[in-house]
Enzyme design. Structure first.
Site, PDB file in Angstrom:
ATOM      1  N   LEU A  43       5.429  -4.254  -8.631  1.00  0.00           N
ATOM      2  CA  LEU A  43       5.637  -2.931  -8.058  1.00  0.00           C
ATOM      3  C   LEU A  43       5.857  -3.146  -6.572  1.00  0.00           C
ATOM      4  CD1 LEU A  43       2.924  -0.522  -9.565  1.00  0.00           C
ATOM      5  CD2 LEU A  43       5.397  -0.253  -9.685  1.00  0.00           C
ATOM      6  N   ASP A  44       6.798  -2.422  -6.003  1.00  0.00           N
ATOM      7  CA  ASP A  44       7.072  -2.552  -4.578  1.00  0.00           C
ATOM      8  C   ASP A  44       5.845  -2.160  -3.754  1.00  0.00           C
ATOM      9  OD1 ASP A  44       9.748  -3.227  -5.095  1.00  0.00           O
ATOM     10  OD2 ASP A  44      10.306  -1.115  -5.177  1.00  0.00           O
ATOM     11  N   LEU A  45       5.831  -2.617  -2.519  1.00  0.00           N
ATOM     12  CA  LEU A  45       4.764  -2.289  -1.581  1.00  0.00           C
ATOM     13  C   LEU A  45       4.575  -0.777  -1.481  1.00  0.00           C
ATOM     14  CD1 LEU A  45       2.979  -3.969   0.408  1.00  0.00           C
ATOM     15  CD2 LEU A  45       4.668  -3.435   2.156  1.00  0.00           C
TER      16      LEU A  45
END
Length: 180
Positions: A43-45
């Site tokens: 999952l992206d930041l």
């Protein structure tokens, strides 16, 4: 075999170490003190929600590898008021720079009532409407949901992965995890 369901908060890296040269950012190690497990996907930041971790390499590949088309469901707050044509485009598949996406399942939903507040909060503009969509994809390209909604004129403001296959975030607060 271990399988951990983790509710990744906004701003946490999906790895156990931060190799950047800048200020240290929070990582999985700040939340999960269980040796030998690794994320099945990312999952992206700036995304929140369900992250699965396991010590089983076959399960990890089955969850993360796009060829298995594992369904992943997201709750996404978008800027704008989606018209039927935009939602239909998502349902047919959207042309991105790296090619067409597979068709998505998408529907407009009411704002989730029991959703935790995000830190930092999503920017609010009185003159620009926003709404929530529930979107299910069966791929996992880099920033795919954000790129898909932007391609149909609905930039993503907040993105929460709620479900992967049959596993959900039900009952798991941000920063918390449950082993099953």
């Amino acid at each position: 075999m271990a399988l951990i369901l983790f509710n990744k908060p906004y701003g946490v890296l999906c790895q156990f170490t931060d190799e950047s040269t800048g200020p240290k950012r929070p990582t999985l190690a700040d939340y999960i003190k269980r040796p030998g497990v690794y994320p099945a996907g990312r999952l992206d930041l700036d995304s929140e929600g369900l992250l699965l971790l396991t010590d089983d390499g076959q399960l990890q590949a089955r969850i993360a590898n796009p060829r298995y088309k594992t369904p992943k469901t997201y709750l996404t707050q978008v800027e704008g008021d989606p018209q039927p044509g935009a939602l239909e485009s998502l349902r047919r598949g959207v042309k991105l720079k790296d090619g067409m996406t597979l068709p998505a399942e998408v529907k407009r939903i009411d704002p989730p009532a029991d959703l935790w507040p995000r830190d930092p909060p999503v920017r609010f503009r009185k003159s620009v409407p926003d709404c929530w969509l529930q979107l299910t994809i069966r791929e996992g390209r880099n920033r795919q949901v954000r790129r898909m909604t932007a391609a149909v004129g609905l930039p993503t403001l907040r993105l929460i992965r709620w479900q992967i296959a049959d596993w959900t975030l039900d009952g798991i607060a941000p920063g918390e995890w449950r082993e099953i």
